[in-house]
Design a protein around this motif. Structure first.
Motif, mmCIF file in Angstrom:
data_model
loop_
_atom_site.group_PDB
_atom_site.id
_atom_site.type_symbol
_atom_site.label_atom_id
_atom_site.label_comp_id
_atom_site.label_asym_id
_atom_site.label_seq_id
_atom_site.Cartn_x
_atom_site.Cartn_y
_atom_site.Cartn_z
ATOM 1 N N THR A 26 0.822 -1.203 0.000
ATOM 2 C CA THR A 26 0.000 0.000 0.000
ATOM 3 C C THR A 26 0.865 1.266 0.000
ATOM 4 N N SER A 86 1.683 1.592 -3.641
ATOM 5 C CA SER A 86 0.499 2.034 -4.385
ATOM 6 C C SER A 86 0.193 3.504 -4.143
ATOM 7 N N THR A 87 0.380 3.944 -2.919
ATOM 8 C CA THR A 87 0.100 5.335 -2.576
ATOM 9 C C THR A 87 0.896 6.277 -3.468
ATOM 10 N N ARG A 144 0.997 10.078 -7.813
ATOM 11 C CA ARG A 144 1.721 10.599 -8.975
ATOM 12 C C ARG A 144 0.810 10.619 -10.199
ATOM 13 N N THR A 147 -2.299 10.748 -10.428
ATOM 14 C CA THR A 147 -3.396 11.714 -10.336
ATOM 15 C C THR A 147 -2.902 13.146 -10.513
ATOM 16 N N LEU A 148 -1.747 13.436 -9.930
ATOM 17 C CA LEU A 148 -1.322 14.837 -9.898
ATOM 18 C C LEU A 148 -0.428 15.263 -11.049
ATOM 19 N N TRP A 151 -4.953 -3.065 0.311
ATOM 20 C CA TRP A 151 -5.914 -2.645 -0.719
ATOM 21 C C TRP A 151 -5.235 -2.385 -2.055
ATOM 22 N N SER A 152 -3.937 -2.697 -2.125
ATOM 23 C CA SER A 152 -3.182 -2.283 -3.321
ATOM 24 C C SER A 152 -3.692 -2.951 -4.594
ATOM 25 N N THR A 171 -7.085 -1.066 -6.457
ATOM 26 C CA THR A 171 -7.128 0.354 -6.817
ATOM 27 C C THR A 171 -7.375 0.566 -8.307
ATOM 28 N N LEU A 201 -9.155 3.830 -9.855
ATOM 29 C CA LEU A 201 -8.186 4.895 -10.098
ATOM 30 C C LEU A 201 -8.744 6.048 -10.914
ATOM 31 N N PHE A 202 -9.527 5.726 -11.916
ATOM 32 C CA PHE A 202 -9.920 6.792 -12.815
ATOM 33 C C PHE A 202 -11.298 7.383 -12.522
ATOM 34 N N ARG A 223 -10.043 10.501 -7.520
ATOM 35 C CA ARG A 223 -9.169 11.651 -7.751
ATOM 36 C C ARG A 223 -9.343 12.704 -6.674
ATOM 37 N N ILE A 231 -7.707 11.625 -3.448
ATOM 38 C CA ILE A 231 -6.255 11.747 -3.516
ATOM 39 C C ILE A 231 -5.827 13.219 -3.403
ATOM 40 N N LYS A 232 -6.507 14.084 -4.137
ATOM 41 C CA LYS A 232 -6.152 15.509 -4.081
ATOM 42 C C LYS A 232 -6.339 16.061 -2.678
ATOM 43 N N VAL A 284 -3.507 14.970 -0.436
ATOM 44 C CA VAL A 284 -2.280 15.725 -0.689
ATOM 45 C C VAL A 284 -2.410 17.147 -0.135
ATOM 46 N N VAL A 288 5.945 13.625 -7.638
ATOM 47 C CA VAL A 288 5.041 14.028 -8.722
ATOM 48 C C VAL A 288 5.828 14.569 -9.917
ATOM 49 N N LEU A 323 0.156 10.009 3.532
ATOM 50 C CA LEU A 323 -0.775 9.787 2.415
ATOM 51 C C LEU A 323 -1.315 8.359 2.422
ATOM 52 N N ARG A 324 -0.441 7.415 2.725
ATOM 53 C CA ARG A 324 -0.876 6.017 2.765
ATOM 54 C C ARG A 324 -2.018 5.847 3.760
ATOM 55 N N LEU A 326 -5.220 7.511 2.406
ATOM 56 C CA LEU A 326 -5.843 6.749 1.322
ATOM 57 C C LEU A 326 -6.388 5.416 1.819
ATOM 58 N N PHE A 343 -9.733 3.398 0.529
ATOM 59 C CA PHE A 343 -9.663 2.154 -0.246
ATOM 60 C C PHE A 343 -10.077 0.920 0.555
#
Ligand SMILES: [Zn+2]
Lengths: 82, 209
Positions: free
Chosen positions: A43, A46-47, A52, A54-55, B124-125, B128, B132-133, B138, B141-142, B145, B161, B191-192, B195, B199
């Protein structure tokens, strides 16, 4: 055997491929006996990928692009006058 | 990036700087062409606002033109561009009201006295891909961040990024390489955790039919 805390501290360098062979071996040994750390590893990885993907798709919107072009043009005219 | 590619980029940059310093107006367009997307994307990711990112991009381009004679080539030109972009974005952010940062420590993993994981970690990897899309993902995730504390966020944006090297990020931010690594690692852990909340809900067996 290394503990989970050490294992997570090493994750960064593990992904960079910058661990010494011996440390890498003990880390992988830990993974074999510790499903939570495997889940953590997956995970964590994956994070990074998800964030990456997405941004880094940010494009300059057309209206902003046009505004920037005009801005530059104006600025160049000013410069020439100087 | 290959060594020759790096060398080429460096030569292009140096020629561009010379042209700009000589007052060559065509160099303006080339600078804009080469850097405006990077400037815009970084400032947008920091501020999450199109108008603000446009303002910052204009301001940065202008600063590049006006201050080019103060650029001494001690660092790479692109590092200078990133630094100016960060300063301009932070100025803009400071002028706005901001939510207080949450402590990053709360979101780091917890261990028992022997250093073993205390919480249940769900993997949960694998699930995803299908999420994802979607717009919802999105947004999640935003938001995650956006919640990163500034110190960790900037390192994360430049390194993970933008894809810059750890060394380059340390040059831009004037930090040691170990400091960059440790901030990046903390940022990723944060972030993990953020998220995971999202997830895990989708990958939990209960949710499956
Ligand atoms: Zn473990």
């Amino acid at each position: 055997m290394i503990c989970c805390k050490e294992c997570i501290d090493l994750l960064f360098d593990y992904f960079e491929g910058s661990l010494e062979q011996e440390t890498k071996n003990s880390l992988e040994e830990h993974f074999q006996d510790c499903p939570p750390c495997i889940a953590f590893l997956n995970t964590y990885k994956s994070t990074t990928t998800l964030c990456r993907e997405t941004l880094n798709q940010i494009e300059i919107p057309d209206e902003v692009r046009r505004a920037l072009q005009n801005f530059l043009k104006e600025h160049k005219i000013q410069q020439k006058k100087m | 990036m290959s060594f020759t590619q790096q060398k080429e980029d460096k030569e292009i940059e140096e020629a561009l700087v010379r042209d700009l310093q000589a007052g060559n107006l065509e160099a303006y367009d080339r600078i804009a062409e080469l850097y405006q997307k990077k400037i815009y994307a970084l400032s947008f990711n920091l501020m999450r606002n199109q108008m603000d990112a446009q303002d910052v991009t204009q301001e940065v381009l202008l600063t590049l033109f006006r201050k080019i004679n103060t650029f001494q080539g001690k660092s790479a030109f692109s590092s200078w561009v990133y630094r100016i972009t960060l300063n301009a974005s932070y100025m803009k952010l400071r002028s706005k009201k901001k939510e207080p940062n949450i402590s990053i420590d709360e979101l780091l993993p917890s261990f028992n006295g022997a250093g073993f994981q205390q919480e249940k970690i769900q993997d949960w990897s694998g699930s995803t891909e299908s999420l994802l899309f979607t717009n919802e993902t999105r947004e999640v995730i935003k938001k995650a961040v956006d919640l990163l504390p500034e110190k960790e966020k900037v390192v994360f944006l430049l390194r993970d990024v933008e894809g810059l090297s750890t060394e380059k990020v340390s040059e831009i931010l004037d930090l040691t390489v170990p400091a960059v690594k440790s901030r990046l690692h903390r940022g990723r852990l944060f972030l993990r955790k953020k998220l995971s909340g999202y997830f895990e809900e989708y990958s939990s067996p209960k949710g499956e039919i």
